[in-house]
Structure formats: structure tokens, C-alpha cells
Design an enzyme around this catalytic site. Structure first.
Site, short mmCIF file in Angstrom:
data_model
loop_
_atom_site.label_atom_id
_atom_site.label_comp_id
_atom_site.label_asym_id
_atom_site.label_seq_id
_atom_site.Cartn_x
_atom_site.Cartn_y
_atom_site.Cartn_z
N CYS A 83 0.80 -1.28 -0.12
CA CYS A 83 0.00 -0.01 -0.02
C CYS A 83 0.89 1.22 0.09
O CYS A 83 2.10 1.12 0.63
CB CYS A 83 -0.69 0.08 1.20
SG CYS A 83 -2.20 -1.17 1.26
N GLU A 117 0.50 3.88 1.76
CA GLU A 117 0.77 4.51 3.16
C GLU A 117 2.22 4.01 3.91
O GLU A 117 3.00 4.47 4.18
CB GLU A 117 -0.34 4.29 4.25
CG GLU A 117 -1.70 4.99 3.77
CD GLU A 117 -2.50 4.05 2.66
OE1 GLU A 117 -2.14 3.62 1.74
OE2 GLU A 117 -3.85 4.56 2.66
N1 THU Z 1 -4.26 0.26 -1.23
C1 THU Z 1 -3.40 1.15 -0.79
O1 THU Z 1 -2.33 1.66 -1.31
N2 THU Z 1 -3.69 1.79 0.50
C2 THU Z 1 -4.95 1.38 1.37
O2 THU Z 1 -5.02 1.74 2.26
C3 THU Z 1 -5.63 0.30 0.53
C4 THU Z 1 -5.47 -0.13 -0.69
C5 THU Z 1 -3.77 -0.27 -2.54
C6 THU Z 1 -3.30 -1.78 -2.42
C7 THU Z 1 -3.68 -2.28 -3.76
O3 THU Z 1 -2.40 -1.94 -4.73
C8 THU Z 1 -4.86 -1.34 -4.34
O4 THU Z 1 -4.95 -0.42 -3.46
C9 THU Z 1 -6.22 -2.01 -4.29
O5 THU Z 1 -6.37 -2.61 -3.19
#
Ligand code: THU
Length: 160
Positions: free
Chosen positions: A73, A75
């Protein structure tokens, strides 16, 4: 038996134009990061921008992998970049934005549970809350005054 109620609070801004100059700038940095996300599988692009106490802004975006669970993710990419580059530097604010190439993301997108847990480590260690702002691609921006306000009953090192 006893019941308790846990409440949290947030301020909702109609859009990015209602934010303070500093918050607006940070959200624009998150947008910049989001545009560089590597998300060919989910098509869901997330950008994160951390404002540190030394004035530095550290960016992150989601990085996916053909072996799906191996991605990360935005974050956590950002927080680990900050933690590894500026150890023990306090975080003042985190801005998050998400968009998709296949749907319209017009609702605020909060950080996932694993990111909340990871981020909480840093807020607890610095003994000072940091502000969290999140939005979709357009529309409302949710602002909370601390990370822990997004994580009731959280787990932390005092239980170990
Ligand atoms: N994702 C994030 O980058 N941050 C989050 O808090 C939720 C999900 C990303 C992970 C994945 O690459 C995509 O979003 C779909 O879940």
C-alpha cells in the site's frame, strides 16, 4: 457485563479547495505520488504524502506485484521510506488520495487496517498525534486529528 461506546470525530471538507494552504499543498503532493503508482492489476492508484517535523514531505504510492499479495500500500511505502530515511523524525500530517482507471472514486478512501496498524506504531512512538487527511480522486476530504482515532481497540507493544 458492561457496554461501552467509542466515538471518533472527523471534519469533512467539501473538496480540496476548502483545506488550509498547508493541507492543500500536502494533498497535491499525494496526488503527484498517486499518479506514479504502480497498480496494473487492481487499477486502483493510491498516493500518500507525509509532512515531517523537519519540513520534509515524503511520498509513497502503491506498488503491486504479479504475485498479488506481494504488493504494498501507498501509506506503508511512505511511512517506511520516512522511517528509514529520517529515523525518529516526528510526523505532522499524512494525506492520502485514491483514483481508479476503471471506476470513479469520488468518496474519501481511508487507509486499510494493516496500514492503520503500521502507522499507529509511529504515532505512539512520537507521543504526539498526527493529522490524517483522505480523499478519493475528487470530492470530500475527511480530516482526523490523529491516527489512533481511526483505530479503536488497537494492539500495541504494551501487550507484548
Ligand atoms: N491500497 C493502498 O495503497 N492503500 C490502502 O490503504 C488500501 C489499498 C492499494 C493496495 C492495492 O495495490 C490497491 O490499493 C487495491 O487494493
Amino acid at each position: 457485563m458492561r457496554k461501552i461506546e467509542i466515538s471518533t470525530s472527523a471534519t469533512i471538507y467539501k473538496d480540496i479547495s476548502e483545506l488550509s494552504v498547508e493541507d492543500n499543498k500536502l494533498m497535491h503532493k499525494a496526488i503527484e505520488a498517486r499518479k506514479k503508482a504502480y497498480a496494473p492489476y487492481s487499477k486502483f492508484n493510491v498516493g500518500a504524502a507525509l509532512l515531517l517535523d523537519n519540513g520534509e514531505i515524503v511520498l509513497g504510492n502503491n506498488q503491486e506485484s504479479a504475485a498479488y499479495p506481494s504488493g504494498m500500500c501507498a501509506e506503508r511505502v511512505a511511512i517506511w521510506k520516512a522511517g528509514s530515511t529520517y529515523p525518529n523524525m516526528k510526523i505532522k500530517k499524512l494525506a492520502i488520495t485514491a483514483s481508479s482507471t476503471i471506476t470513479n472514486v469520488d468518496k474519501p478512501i481511508g487507509p486499510c487496517g494493516a496500514c492503520r496498524q503500521t502507522l499507529s506504531e509511529y504515532e505512539i512512538n512520537q507521543k504526539e498525534p498526527f493529522k490524517v487527511l483522505f480523499m478519493g480522486e475528487v470530492g470530500e476530504v475527511v480530516v482526523t486529528e490523529s491516527l489512533l482515532s481511526l483505530l479503536p481497540f488497537s494492539f500495541d507493544s504494551k501487550y507484548l
